[in-house]
Design a protein around this motif. Structure first.
Motif, PDB file in Angstrom:
ATOM      1  N   ALA A   1       0.824  -1.202   0.000  1.00 29.23           N
ATOM      2  CA  ALA A   1       0.000   0.000   0.000  1.00 29.23           C
ATOM      3  C   ALA A   1       0.860   1.254   0.000  1.00 29.23           C
ATOM      4  O   ALA A   1       0.578   2.212  -0.737  1.00 29.23           O
ATOM      5  N   GLY A   2       1.922   1.269   0.824  1.00 25.67           N
ATOM      6  CA  GLY A   2       2.809   2.422   0.857  1.00 25.67           C
ATOM      7  C   GLY A   2       3.455   2.689  -0.493  1.00 25.67           C
ATOM      8  O   GLY A   2       3.570   3.838  -0.933  1.00 25.67           O
ATOM      9  N   THR A   3       3.871   1.612  -1.160  1.00 27.72           N
ATOM     10  CA  THR A   3       4.485   1.754  -2.486  1.00 27.72           C
ATOM     11  C   THR A   3       3.489   2.298  -3.501  1.00 27.72           C
ATOM     12  O   THR A   3       3.806   3.210  -4.284  1.00 27.72           O
ATOM     13  N   LEU A   4       2.276   1.769  -3.492  1.00 27.72           N
ATOM     14  CA  LEU A   4       1.265   2.197  -4.452  1.00 27.72           C
ATOM     15  C   LEU A   4       0.789   3.622  -4.183  1.00 27.72           C
ATOM     16  O   LEU A   4       0.450   4.359  -5.115  1.00 27.72           O
ATOM     17  N   ILE A   5       0.761   4.006  -2.901  1.00 25.71           N
ATOM     18  CA  ILE A   5       0.427   5.397  -2.568  1.00 25.71           C
ATOM     19  C   ILE A   5       1.480   6.332  -3.161  1.00 25.71           C
ATOM     20  O   ILE A   5       1.153   7.373  -3.746  1.00 25.71           O
ATOM     21  N   ALA A   6       2.754   5.942  -3.020  1.00 30.30           N
ATOM     22  CA  ALA A   6       3.839   6.762  -3.574  1.00 30.30           C
ATOM     23  C   ALA A   6       3.749   6.854  -5.094  1.00 30.30           C
ATOM     24  O   ALA A   6       4.144   7.864  -5.684  1.00 30.30           O
TER      25      ALA A   6
ATOM     26  N   SER B   1       0.381  13.297  13.742  1.00 26.02           N
ATOM     27  CA  SER B   1       1.087  13.701  14.971  1.00 26.02           C
ATOM     28  C   SER B   1       2.587  13.849  14.790  1.00 26.02           C
ATOM     29  O   SER B   1       3.229  14.591  15.539  1.00 26.02           O
ATOM     30  N   THR B   2       3.167  13.145  13.811  1.00 18.30           N
ATOM     31  CA  THR B   2       4.618  13.257  13.598  1.00 18.30           C
ATOM     32  C   THR B   2       4.958  13.946  12.289  1.00 18.30           C
ATOM     33  O   THR B   2       6.123  14.209  12.027  1.00 18.30           O
ATOM     34  N   GLY B   3       3.935  14.230  11.474  1.00 18.04           N
ATOM     35  CA  GLY B   3       4.187  14.914  10.213  1.00 18.04           C
ATOM     36  C   GLY B   3       4.751  14.031   9.119  1.00 18.04           C
ATOM     37  O   GLY B   3       5.270  14.525   8.120  1.00 18.04           O
ATOM     38  N   ALA B   4       4.648  12.715   9.270  1.00 18.40           N
ATOM     39  CA  ALA B   4       5.170  11.795   8.252  1.00 18.40           C
ATOM     40  C   ALA B   4       4.342  11.893   6.974  1.00 18.40           C
ATOM     41  O   ALA B   4       3.146  12.168   7.012  1.00 18.40           O
ATOM     42  N   SER B   5       4.982  11.665   5.839  1.00 16.17           N
ATOM     43  CA  SER B   5       4.284  11.659   4.562  1.00 16.17           C
ATOM     44  C   SER B   5       3.329  10.466   4.500  1.00 16.17           C
ATOM     45  O   SER B   5       3.423   9.539   5.313  1.00 16.17           O
ATOM     46  N   GLY B   6       2.425  10.475   3.515  1.00 15.84           N
ATOM     47  CA  GLY B   6       1.460   9.398   3.395  1.00 15.84           C
ATOM     48  C   GLY B   6       2.113   8.044   3.228  1.00 15.84           C
ATOM     49  O   GLY B   6       1.736   7.072   3.877  1.00 15.84           O
ATOM     50  N   GLN B   7       3.146   7.966   2.365  1.00 16.54           N
ATOM     51  CA  GLN B   7       3.788   6.667   2.148  1.00 16.54           C
ATOM     52  C   GLN B   7       4.597   6.212   3.353  1.00 16.54           C
ATOM     53  O   GLN B   7       4.659   5.024   3.655  1.00 16.54           O
TER      54      GLN B   7
END
Length: 397
Positions: free
Chosen positions: A169-174, A251-257
């Motif tokens: 999912a993370g890869t496909l979001i990217a 809460s940590t500001g991480a990107s979607g992926q």
């Protein structure tokens, strides 16, 4: 090569030997892949929860309320799982429930309204509840038939599926692939796998069912302790499943992926722990592992909350996964051996309450988050895990 389920202490098999037996046994491998089917779908879904939350303009409390759809389906189905398995058999029930899960998982991600999303999650809960008991029963049947240890490895396959689902999912979001396309592809692939596994599952000799094994039972003190500890650890799993991506993103500001990797880090640690479990549980003792595991899990989640930086939070969720990893393999198996309670009845009863912690806990976190902030919502999980560590001292395994 067989590994006796009665081997202890110095005769305890090595990690590599237990894994070799698991992966070279056709029936064990098939049951493990059923575990993977469930978690691949759930892992893909959880990574897209922030997307659905934004698409439907849900608040934390609103999201928490909608997520109650899954535990509602579970609560409706679980009292009947023993009855269904007694009549269809665990293997056939695995096949039927896996089919329904693959199809129902397509509804929440595509739902244009909150009501349809809740309905889809309700159907997912129905299917997952039945599959959960059926696949654990099948794992126990394989252990009994071949006199081997595979329960922890099967749960390791569940965690592996969650990790793969999250990473995919993370890869496909990217790559900006639509979440709907992602879930459709996964569902179709797993539908095909389910049909491939059907004849292998059908070859697993089942334990003869009785009317008593089809009933839902009021827990005695020993089963009640198992349930409380199981709910606590399942709450930790559910927090990672439904809130890790949201916490990392908001809460940590991480990107979607990167946020999607929160459940991946949790699942990686859990996978490694569970694949080692069939070897280390007899060596170290189930009660000791449950106690220290709860402490490690609480410490990991506390670290993620106290240091809200993306990489530190990922490490915290990994520790949470390591601590929770062996709770389910130990307690699912132990619930089938409670004195005075038929095996299938104990399993169905434990699975009901444990899965409630897994699915109903995250919505409760949402309500607390709406009122006080997500940090406090997840902080509640830390407290519950510490309580679990204390209660393991009273458990007899």
């Amino acid at each position: 090569m067989n590994i006796s389920i009665d081997e202890k202490s110095s005769s305890t098999p090595s990690i590599f030997r237990t894994l070799f037996v698991f992966f070279t046994n056709r029936q064990a491998r098939a049951v493990g892949l059923v575990f993977t089917t469930e978690s691949l779908l759930l892992g893909g879904w959880v990574a897209h929860i922030p997307y659905v939350k934004e698409k439907l303009a849900l608040t934390d409390a609103g999201l928490g309320l909608v997520l109650f759809g899954m535990p509602a389906g579970l609560l409706l189905m679980n009292p009947f799982t023993g009855w269904i398995i007694a009549r269809l058999g665990a293997a056939r029930t695995c096949f039927v429930s896996a089919l329904f899960l693959c199809l129902s998982a397509l509804i929440p991600i595509n739902a244009p309204t909150v009501l349809l999303m809740a309905l889809g999650l309700f159907l997912v809960g129905l299917s997952a509840a039945l599959l959960n008991v059926a696949m654990n029963t099948s794992a126990a049947d394989v252990e009994r038939e071949h006199n081997i240890l595979i329960m922890s490895s099967c749960h390791g396959m569940w965690s592996l599926g969650g990790m793969i689902g999250s990473l995919l999912a993370g890869t496909l979001i990217a790559l900006h692939v639509s979440p709907s396309v992602h879930m459709l592809g996964v569902s179709l692939a797993l539908l095909g796998l389910t049909f491939v596994l059907r004849p292998i599952l059908a070859s697993i000799p089942a334990q003869p069912a009785t009317e008593s094994s089809a009933a839902f039972v009021r827990p005695n003190m020993m089963l009640l302790l198992m349930i409380i500890i199981g709910v606590s650890l399942a709450l930790g799993e559910g927090a990672a499943l439904d809130w890790s991506a949201v916490y990392l993103h908001e809460s940590t500001g991480a990107s979607g992926q990167l946020a999607a990797l929160g459940f991946g880090a949790f699942s990686l640690a859990m996978t490694l722990g569970r694949f080692m479990g069939d070897a280390i549980i007899p060596r170290l003792g189930a009660r000791r592992i449950l106690g220290y595991g709860s402490l490690v899990a609480s410490a990991g989640l506390l670290l993620a909350l106290l240091v809200p930086a993306p990489l530190v939070a990922l490490a915290g969720f990994a520790l949470l996964g390591a601590g929770c990893s062996l709770g389910a393999p130990i307690l699912y198996k132990a619930s089938m051996g409670v004195p005075g309670i038929p095996a299938a009845t104990g399993l169905a009863t434990f699975a009901t309450f444990s899965f409630v912690g897994f699915l109903a806990g995250p919505p409760i976190i949402g309500f607390v988050a709406e009122a006080y902030g997500l940090t406090y919502g997840l902080g509640l999980v830390v407290v519950v895990l510490l309580l679990s560590a204390v209660l393991t001292r009273k458990l007899t395994l």
